[in-house]
Design an enzyme around this catalytic site. Structure first.
Site, PDB file in Angstrom:
ATOM      1  CB  SER A  53      -8.307   0.693   5.315  1.00  0.00           C
ATOM      2  OG  SER A  53      -9.053   1.872   5.212  1.00  0.00           O
TER       3      SER A  53
ATOM      4  CB  SER B 122      -8.188   3.603   2.508  1.00  0.00           C
ATOM      5  OG  SER B 122      -7.299   2.948   3.412  1.00  0.00           O
TER       6      SER B 122
ATOM      7  CE  LYS C 131      -4.031   1.793   2.570  1.00  0.00           C
ATOM      8  NZ  LYS C 131      -4.820   1.642   3.819  1.00  0.00           N
TER       9      LYS C 131
HETATM   10  N1  GLN Z   1     -13.139   4.041   5.869  1.00  0.00           N
HETATM   11  C1  GLN Z   1     -12.612   4.437   7.144  1.00  0.00           C
HETATM   12  C2  GLN Z   1     -12.278   5.898   7.125  1.00  0.00           C
HETATM   13  O1  GLN Z   1     -12.503   6.491   6.135  1.00  0.00           O
HETATM   14  C3  GLN Z   1     -11.415   3.610   7.502  1.00  0.00           C
HETATM   15  C4  GLN Z   1     -10.203   3.990   6.766  1.00  0.00           C
HETATM   16  C5  GLN Z   1      -9.033   3.182   7.145  1.00  0.00           C
HETATM   17  O2  GLN Z   1      -9.155   2.148   7.803  1.00  0.00           O
HETATM   18  N2  GLN Z   1      -7.883   3.703   6.800  1.00  0.00           N
HETATM   19  O3  GLN Z   1     -11.811   6.445   8.070  1.00  0.00           O
END
Ligand code: GLN
Length: 495
Positions: free
Chosen positions: A187, A163, A88
């Site tokens: 994410s 994400s 990532k």
């Molecule tokens: N979708 C969640 C957010 O927008 C989690 C994102 C993540 O785990 N980085 O905060």
């Protein structure tokens, strides 16, 4: 409908464990394995946009070094030596740019490697490239990337989740057998659920955050992804462990995750108590997802597990608490991106003050979701609102952790659907941030409490034929339970 899923034959169809076995027995070279994945990337990533950067030269160089060592009769540097990974683009790398999918960092290369990156290098794992994400890991669909969304290999009109959608799409499409993500509110697990892959959010503090661009530091956790539970365990074992460069890293011995996954492979769950969370078994979620969830519970029972109903009343408030705490920490972490020290600088023509240049750089460098969170977080932390918002959210956080603690007095693991629906269409939730936030409802309580969780494939929804995930949750430092139950569930799915 177009699909770009894992090919049925060839090197890119194999699991990481299978590839490692073939490489270590010299049936194939690591170079061939890496090249096959690079070819697959060239073939399908134009449609998917999973990679922001492909490091062909670097990956092949690592592969050749692994091959040379094995040819010289050396033991493999690790059980996964020679098997490539997709990283990532939130983990720093000295030999490839790190952008966090933001214009703010476009073209920036870190002067140091993240601890996880270093561990991959030491393990002889070629890094295929850096994968797409929502900007600074804020989002649930990878649509907040400054470099275009990633598409779901199962349906190109849909999101692979976020994400970490880039990594999950890479796994699902056979572009990589292993992936590394981060999970702040879901994410890793959520994209895994949407792409028929496995994703684990390890216990907070057990994987170093050093060199991981911070979103919300009390919630962020790096973790492994792959297409099988065993592959995920093999990777998890390699990246875990204490790190003096991460102040929140804990010095607790990592349980034997690979042994746990192998133990689960016989599918026997006799004596395992599985908690069904009342709050996550609701009407109104997608029928196809709930059908799969109930089928999963039946399957667990058939495998010998005992299902226990548990009540976690504060989970209903977890989403609101998360979306106050998370942006609050974001507002502080994003302050370092000021256009002065590194990254994008706008308007510095000698006529403007430093404040003006900072404002212009931040205005242009950050996308709308990042700005929204900085504003929300700054508001929640400001004098006069702190008690009503941030402090209140922290109290809810404690109550959520207490709900988990109470539940784990009577069960070994908890389960829920990973997401309330299957992958949604690109663009579908873009006009309504709350809708997007709601999608993380099942995954984020775990981050608030710092525990560990996995999403494991749970078949395809009957109503739209898209992948569904089962979420398994365990207490802190009991990550081995995820692998035991996850591997058993996976074995049961094949029967
Ligand atoms: N979708 C969640 C957010 O927008 C989690 C994102 C993540 O785990 N980085 O905060």
């Amino acid at each position: 409908m177009t699909k770009h899923i894992v090919p049925e034959s060839g090197l890119t169809s194999l699991t990481a464990a299978e590839l490692a076995e073939k490489i270590h027995s010299r049936e194939v070279t690591s170079r061939e394995v890496v090249q096959a994945h690079l070819d697959r990337i060239a073939e399908v990533d134009g449609d998917l946009n999973a990679f922001l950067y492909v490091g062909a030269e670097q990956a092949l160089a690592t592969a050749e070094a692994v091959d040379a060592a094995l040819d010289a009769g050396e033991q493999p540097a690790s059980p996964l030596a020679g098997v490539p990974v997709a990283l990532k683009d939130l983990f720093t790398t000295t030999d490839a740019p790190t952008t966090a999918a933001s214009k703010m960092l476009e073209g920036w290369t870190s002067p140091y490697d993240a601890t996880v990156t270093l561990k991959l290098r030491e393990a002889g794992i070629p890094i295929l490239g850096k994968t797409n994400l929502d900007e600074f890991a804020m989002g649930s669909s990878t649509e907040n990337s400054a470099f275009g969304p990633t598409r779901n290999p199962y349906d190109l009109e849909r999101t692979p989740g976020g994400s970490g959608g880039g990594t999950s799409a890479a796994l699902a499409a056979g572009m990589a057998p292993l992936g590394i993500g981060t999970d702040t509110g879901g994410s890793i697990r959520q994209p895994a659920a949407l792409t028929n892959t496995v994703g684990v959010k390890p216990t907070y503090g057990t994987i170093s955050r050093y060199g991981v661009i911070a979103a919300a530091s009390s919630l962020d956790q790096g973790g492994p992804t792959a297409r099988t539970v065993l592959d995920t365990a093999l990777l998890h074992q390699l990246i875990a462990g204490p790190d003096e460069f991460d102040a929140t890293s804990v010095d607790v011995e990592v349980p034997d995750l690979v042994a746990a996954a192998k133990k689960g492979a016989d599918g026997d769950l006799k004596g395992v108590r599985v908690g069904r969370i009342k709050q996550f078994d609701r009407d109104g979620w997608q029928d196809g997802v709930m059908e799969r969830y109930h089928a999963a519970l039946d399957q667990l029972v058939a495998q010998g597990a005992e299902i226990v109903d548990v009540d976690c009343p504060h989970f209903d408030d977890a989403l609101a608490a998360y979306y106050l705490i998370m942006p609050s920490e974001v507002s502080s972490n994003m302050a370092r991106f000021d256009g002065m020290r590194y990254g994008l600088r706008v308007g510095d023509d000698g006529t403007r003050s430093a404040d003006e240049v900072m404002a212009m750089s931040r205005a242009e460098g950050f996308g709308p979701e990042v700005k929204r969170r900085i504003i929300l977080g700054t508001y929640a932390l400001s004098v006069g609102y702190y008690d009503a918002y941030y402090l209140q959210a922290q109290r809810v956080r404690t109550l959520v952790a207490q709900d988990f603690a109470t539940a784990f007095e009577s069960v070994d693991v908890l389960v829920s659907p990973t997401t309330p629906t299957t992958a949604f269409k690109l663009g579908e939730k873009n006009d309504d941030p709350l809708e997007m936030y709601n999608f993380d409802l099942c995954t984020l309580p775990l981050n608030l409490a710092g525990l560990c969780g996995m999403s494991v494939p749970n078949g395809f929804a009957a109503d739209d034929n898209l992948p569904v995930g089962l979420q398994i949750m365990a207490p802190a430092f009991k990550d081995d339970r995820l692998y035991h139950v996850g591997a058993a569930f996976e074995a049961g799915q094949k029967k």
